[in-house]
Structure formats: structure tokens, C-alpha cells
Design a protein around this motif. Structure first.
Motif, PDB file in Angstrom:
ATOM      1  N   ARG A 196     -13.134  -9.690  20.722  1.00  0.00           N
ATOM      2  CA  ARG A 196     -13.483  -9.288  19.190  1.00  0.00           C
ATOM      3  C   ARG A 196     -14.684  -9.534  18.843  1.00  0.00           C
ATOM      4  NH1 ARG A 196      -8.489 -13.206  17.069  1.00  0.00           N
ATOM      5  NH2 ARG A 196      -7.064 -12.466  18.351  1.00  0.00           N
ATOM      6  N   ARG A 238     -16.387  -6.184  20.025  1.00  0.00           N
ATOM      7  CA  ARG A 238     -15.910  -5.127  19.390  1.00  0.00           C
ATOM      8  C   ARG A 238     -16.795  -5.111  17.987  1.00  0.00           C
ATOM      9  NH1 ARG A 238     -10.691  -6.410  18.011  1.00  0.00           N
ATOM     10  NH2 ARG A 238     -11.179  -6.863  16.019  1.00  0.00           N
ATOM     11  N   LEU A 239     -16.798  -6.432  17.202  1.00  0.00           N
ATOM     12  CA  LEU A 239     -17.414  -6.432  15.991  1.00  0.00           C
ATOM     13  C   LEU A 239     -18.961  -5.765  16.064  1.00  0.00           C
ATOM     14  CD1 LEU A 239     -15.972  -9.888  14.526  1.00  0.00           C
ATOM     15  CD2 LEU A 239     -15.686  -7.471  13.573  1.00  0.00           C
ATOM     16  N   ARG A 275     -22.328  -8.410  12.291  1.00  0.00           N
ATOM     17  CA  ARG A 275     -23.065  -8.087  13.807  1.00  0.00           C
ATOM     18  C   ARG A 275     -24.126  -9.065  14.212  1.00  0.00           C
ATOM     19  NH1 ARG A 275     -24.006  -3.154  11.378  1.00  0.00           N
ATOM     20  NH2 ARG A 275     -26.077  -3.234  11.571  1.00  0.00           N
ATOM     21  N   HIS A 309     -19.842  -3.869  18.003  1.00  0.00           N
ATOM     22  CA  HIS A 309     -20.285  -2.367  18.408  1.00  0.00           C
ATOM     23  C   HIS A 309     -19.603  -1.523  16.874  1.00  0.00           C
ATOM     24  CE1 HIS A 309     -21.415  -1.856  22.382  1.00  0.00           C
ATOM     25  NE2 HIS A 309     -20.778  -2.816  22.813  1.00  0.00           N
ATOM     26  N   GLU A 310     -18.768  -2.117  16.221  1.00  0.00           N
ATOM     27  CA  GLU A 310     -18.116  -1.568  15.255  1.00  0.00           C
ATOM     28  C   GLU A 310     -18.061  -1.809  13.826  1.00  0.00           C
ATOM     29  OE1 GLU A 310     -13.926  -1.552  16.265  1.00  0.00           O
ATOM     30  OE2 GLU A 310     -14.450  -0.448  18.295  1.00  0.00           O
ATOM     31  N   ASP A 311     -18.567  -3.028  13.460  1.00  0.00           N
ATOM     32  CA  ASP A 311     -18.657  -3.572  12.297  1.00  0.00           C
ATOM     33  C   ASP A 311     -19.752  -2.972  11.564  1.00  0.00           C
ATOM     34  OD1 ASP A 311     -19.180  -5.455   9.891  1.00  0.00           O
ATOM     35  OD2 ASP A 311     -17.218  -5.920  10.525  1.00  0.00           O
ATOM     36  N   VAL A 312     -19.700  -2.497  10.210  1.00  0.00           N
ATOM     37  CA  VAL A 312     -20.823  -1.931   9.360  1.00  0.00           C
ATOM     38  C   VAL A 312     -21.621  -2.905   8.636  1.00  0.00           C
ATOM     39  CG1 VAL A 312     -19.657   0.341   8.992  1.00  0.00           C
ATOM     40  CG2 VAL A 312     -19.417  -1.580   7.489  1.00  0.00           C
TER      41      VAL A 312
END
Length: 59
Positions: free
Chosen positions: A13, A16-17, A27, A19-22
Motif C-alpha cells: 500500500r 502504491r501511494l 507521498r 507512485h500514485e497519490d497526488v
């Protein structure tokens, strides 16, 4: 004693955050968590940065 997060459940998780969280703050926290676990895991392959920054005794 503070609760220790379950690495097996949370590491995917956190990655993933990362790489993907804005949100840059999300991040940042994910990077801190992943970095902490990388330095604590004896099975993590150590490159030059890992060897240079790992706590003494882990190298």
C-alpha cells in the motif's frame, strides 16, 4: 509501547501511494515508511546508497 505496522500488509500500500497519490505529504510519509523498512530488512539487496546510509551493523 507504540504499535508496529504490519509490513506484509502495509508495504504494498505504501509503495502504491508513493507512485500514485497526488498529495506530496502523503507521498512523503509513504517514502519514509518504505525507507525505514528497507533499512530494517536484512533480505533487501544493498546498493551503494543503502550501504552508505544503513545503520551500523546492518551493512
Amino acid at each position: 509501547m507504540p504499535a508496529v505496522p504490519d509490513r506484509v500488509r502495509l508495504l504494498p500500500r505504501a509503495v502504491r501511494l508513493l507512485h500514485e497519490d497526488v498529495d506530496p505529504q502523503v507521498r512523503t510519509r509513504a517514502a519514509e515508511l518504505v525507507g525505514l523498512w528497507v533499512h530494517q530488512d536484512a533480505d533487501t539487496p544493498g546498493g551503494p546508497i543503502h550501504r552508505r546510509t544503513a545503520p551500523k551493523g546492518v551493512q
